[in-house]
Design a protein around this motif. Structure first.
Motif, mmCIF file in Angstrom:
data_model
loop_
_atom_site.group_PDB
_atom_site.id
_atom_site.type_symbol
_atom_site.label_atom_id
_atom_site.label_comp_id
_atom_site.label_asym_id
_atom_site.label_seq_id
_atom_site.Cartn_x
_atom_site.Cartn_y
_atom_site.Cartn_z
ATOM 1 N N UNK A 135 0.817 -1.207 0.000
ATOM 2 C CA UNK A 135 0.000 0.000 0.000
ATOM 3 C C UNK A 135 0.853 1.260 0.000
ATOM 4 N N UNK A 136 1.940 1.252 0.791
ATOM 5 C CA UNK A 136 2.823 2.413 0.853
ATOM 6 C C UNK A 136 3.465 2.693 -0.493
ATOM 7 N N UNK A 137 3.895 1.635 -1.183
ATOM 8 C CA UNK A 137 4.558 1.805 -2.483
ATOM 9 C C UNK A 137 3.587 2.354 -3.521
ATOM 10 N N UNK A 138 2.372 1.781 -3.579
ATOM 11 C CA UNK A 138 1.430 2.196 -4.625
ATOM 12 C C UNK A 138 0.878 3.595 -4.378
ATOM 13 N N UNK A 139 0.549 3.946 -3.129
ATOM 14 C CA UNK A 139 -0.015 5.278 -2.893
ATOM 15 C C UNK A 139 1.052 6.351 -3.052
ATOM 16 N N UNK A 140 2.291 6.076 -2.607
ATOM 17 C CA UNK A 140 3.348 7.067 -2.768
ATOM 18 C C UNK A 140 3.695 7.249 -4.241
ATOM 19 N N UNK A 141 3.831 6.126 -4.961
ATOM 20 C CA UNK A 141 4.104 6.218 -6.392
ATOM 21 C C UNK A 141 2.979 6.893 -7.148
ATOM 22 N N UNK A 142 1.744 6.585 -6.781
ATOM 23 C CA UNK A 142 0.603 7.197 -7.452
ATOM 24 C C UNK A 142 0.536 8.691 -7.232
ATOM 25 N N UNK A 143 0.746 9.123 -5.982
ATOM 26 C CA UNK A 143 0.721 10.553 -5.696
ATOM 27 C C UNK A 143 1.881 11.277 -6.373
ATOM 28 N N UNK A 144 3.073 10.677 -6.361
ATOM 29 C CA UNK A 144 4.221 11.293 -7.032
ATOM 30 C C UNK A 144 3.945 11.465 -8.526
ATOM 31 N N UNK A 163 5.290 12.718 -21.526
ATOM 32 C CA UNK A 163 5.604 12.449 -20.119
ATOM 33 C C UNK A 163 4.425 12.774 -19.216
ATOM 34 N N UNK A 164 3.670 13.829 -19.562
ATOM 35 C CA UNK A 164 2.497 14.197 -18.766
ATOM 36 C C UNK A 164 1.429 13.104 -18.858
ATOM 37 N N UNK A 165 1.144 12.659 -20.076
ATOM 38 C CA UNK A 165 0.106 11.648 -20.264
ATOM 39 C C UNK A 165 0.480 10.319 -19.610
ATOM 40 N N UNK A 166 1.750 9.916 -19.771
ATOM 41 C CA UNK A 166 2.191 8.635 -19.210
ATOM 42 C C UNK A 166 2.113 8.658 -17.688
ATOM 43 N N UNK A 167 2.631 9.715 -17.076
ATOM 44 C CA UNK A 167 2.624 9.777 -15.611
ATOM 45 C C UNK A 167 1.216 9.970 -15.062
ATOM 46 N N UNK A 168 0.365 10.673 -15.811
ATOM 47 C CA UNK A 168 -1.024 10.838 -15.370
ATOM 48 C C UNK A 168 -1.736 9.492 -15.333
ATOM 49 N N UNK A 169 -1.590 8.710 -16.410
ATOM 50 C CA UNK A 169 -2.211 7.379 -16.451
ATOM 51 C C UNK A 169 -1.610 6.474 -15.378
ATOM 52 N N UNK A 185 -0.256 7.371 -12.551
ATOM 53 C CA UNK A 185 -0.717 7.803 -11.234
ATOM 54 C C UNK A 185 -2.102 7.284 -10.922
ATOM 55 N N UNK A 186 -3.013 7.396 -11.895
ATOM 56 C CA UNK A 186 -4.376 6.903 -11.685
ATOM 57 C C UNK A 186 -4.375 5.388 -11.488
ATOM 58 N N UNK A 187 -3.574 4.679 -12.283
ATOM 59 C CA UNK A 187 -3.513 3.218 -12.172
ATOM 60 C C UNK A 187 -2.956 2.785 -10.816
ATOM 61 N N UNK A 188 -1.902 3.458 -10.353
ATOM 62 C CA UNK A 188 -1.311 3.105 -9.057
ATOM 63 C C UNK A 188 -2.279 3.389 -7.912
ATOM 64 N N UNK A 189 -3.012 4.494 -7.985
ATOM 65 C CA UNK A 189 -3.980 4.798 -6.929
ATOM 66 C C UNK A 189 -5.144 3.804 -6.946
ATOM 67 N N UNK A 190 -5.529 3.343 -8.145
ATOM 68 C CA UNK A 190 -6.560 2.305 -8.222
ATOM 69 C C UNK A 190 -6.042 1.002 -7.608
ATOM 70 N N UNK A 191 -4.774 0.664 -7.899
ATOM 71 C CA UNK A 191 -4.173 -0.535 -7.304
ATOM 72 C C UNK A 191 -4.089 -0.401 -5.785
#
Length: 475
Positions: free
Chosen positions: A222-231, A249-255, A257-263
């Motif tokens: 949980x710590x890895x995915x939420x921190x990575x998603x927020x970053x 880079x904006x589109x890739x990191x945006x997608x 981030x959303x995917x990591x927060x969903x995970x």
């Protein structure tokens, strides 16, 4: 036998008992509050004090225009990305300990940024400031909510904290220009070093240690995915503020981030000791309170951004006169911070939050009357200052709403959500709406479009929060 026909008054008809006044704070309580609020003010100041100095800084360190955004992004990434993780670290291993470590790191990082000799050393200092801020903000807030009991004392403490949070951002905008013109850009970072040196010696002897009693295992996935998603999310939105959403880079990191927060959400629903308690997120006060906080922060920062452009590019005000306008806003915010806890005590946090959002939205709509005429500066000054009063009422009441009824052992988590909402709100408003003003061929039309959307979003949020919280009132 005589029968008494007098009807006893219904309990429902009896007027509610007046809320008790906050007991006076002891001298020690005042010192604790000073230390915690000074640290929060310092971090808030760091969000804006460097903005005016960026052109001078870039010329001095040899940073080109495209690289200057990293002076802001290098701080925003870790300060927002690590908030939830550090809030939980404080719960598990000691909030006072982590707060002191964050203060020390912030002071050293500010010193490095003050004496930076090239872009790499400066950006390293900014990134370390962000890490320190991510430790200071959630632990400082949870120390405040566990030191002052729920009720009038906590409302008063949160009122002072919220006032200084808002005031720090505004003062930073004004002070940054003054310091840069008189002492150079390095003095903006030096000021933060001085703040840290003043607060750090006082904190160890005043702040109590607190942590959860059972010390559960840390939820690593949980710590890895939420921190990575927020970053990833903060990077995408911060970069989009400068270059738009078209970059790869904006589109890739945006997608990502959303995917990591969903995970993260999926992991938390199955973890034995989750980083974020899903039952807490299902609390109406937590969910709807944080929605109100997200909207008030994101929309108010957007208004300040577009009005800064409007004052200087359309009305041709100097940077100094623009700063004076926002100085008026800061004074009004202080007054709001004094009276907001009393309003909460009288009407309850829910009604105050809904009313503050409605007021902020209505005053945002009033800004649609601005034009190219010189009189518009008076309309804009009055409307944005009064909107800031409502904004501060929303800040304080949403903090009270979210943390009320939460056990002390989960206060770090609750305040981590509060501060994450603040950071994400400050980050997303300008990229999502500010670009509508900056990319429009007619800046005035673009500004009015942003203000119209802003008012509609805030008013819709006020209605949603009113319905979501229902008729619940603070006890």
């Amino acid at each position: 036998m005589a029968i008494d026909t007098t009807t006893a008054p219904s309990p429902q008809a009896a007027p509610p008992a007046p809320r008790p006044h906050a007991p006076k704070l002891s001298s020690r309580d005042k010192l604790v509050l000073f230390v915690l609020c000074a640290a929060q003010f310092m971090v808030s100041l760091d969000f804006s004090v460097l903005n005016v100095a960026l052109p001078v800084l870039g010329a001095d360190l040899g940073m080109n225009q495209s690289a200057l955004q990293w002076a802001v992004t290098a701080f925003a990434l870790p300060s927002g990305g690590f908030l939830l993780l550090f809030g939980r670290f404080g719960d598990l291993f000691g909030r006072r300990k982590l707060f002191l470590a964050g203060l020390a790191l912030f002071g050293l990082a500010s010193l490095l940024a003050t004496f930076a000799w090239d872009p790499a050393s400066f950006l390293t200092g900014r990134a370390l400031q962000g890490v320190g801020a991510a430790a200071i903000v959630p632990t400082g807030m949870s120390l405040l909510t566990t030191t002052f009991p729920e009720g009038p004392q906590r409302d008063r403490a949160l009122g002072i904290s919220g006032t200084l949070l808002s005031l720090g951002f505004t003062v930073g905008m004004v002070l940054g220009g003054v310091l840069t013109d008189t002492l150079g850009w390095r003095s903006t970072m030096g000021l933060l070093t001085v703040f840290a040196l003043l607060v750090l010696p006082l904190a160890p002897g005043l702040l109590p240690e607190s942590r959860t009693p059972d010390r559960p295992r840390l939820d690593i996935p949980g710590a890895v995915t939420v921190t990575g998603g927020l970053l990833a999310l903060i990077y995408a939105l911060s970069t989009a503020a400068e270059r738009g959403f078209g970059g790869a880079d904006v589109l890739v990191t945006l997608v990502a981030g959303v995917a990591l927060l969903a995970a993260f959400g999926w992991i938390e629903s199955r973890a034995a000791a989750p980083l974020v308690s899903l039952p807490m997120l299902r609390r109406r006060t937590v969910a709807w309170g944080n929605l109100g906080g997200l909207v008030t922060f994101s929309m108010m920062t957007t208004v300040v951004f577009v009005l800064t452009l409007y004052f200087q590019e359309i009305l041709h005000l100097s940077a100094f006169r623009t700063g004076l306008v926002f100085g008026v806003q800061g004074v009004v915010s202080v007054l709001a911070g004094i009276y907001a806890p009393k309003v909460i005590g009288r009407f309850g946090a829910r009604r105050t939050l809904v009313g503050s959002l409605a007021g902020q939205g209505a005053l945002g709509a009033a800004l649609l009357g601005i034009s190219e005429g010189g009189w518009s500066v008076w309309l804009a000054t009055a409307a944005v200052s009064l909107a800031s009063m409502c904004h501060l009422g929303a800040i304080i009441s949403y903090g009270v709403t979210v943390t009320s009824g939460v056990p002390d052992e989960e206060q770090g988590l609750a305040t981590g959500l509060v501060t994450s909402t603040q950071q994400v709100g400050i980050t997303i408003g300008i990229p999502l709406l500010g670009v509508l003003a900056t990319t429009n061929a007619d800046l005035l039309t673009g500004t009015r479009t942003v203000l119209l959307i802003d008012a509609a979003v805030v008013l819709a949020a006020a209605a949603a929060v009113a319905v979501g919280l229902g008729g619940r009132r603070r006890a």
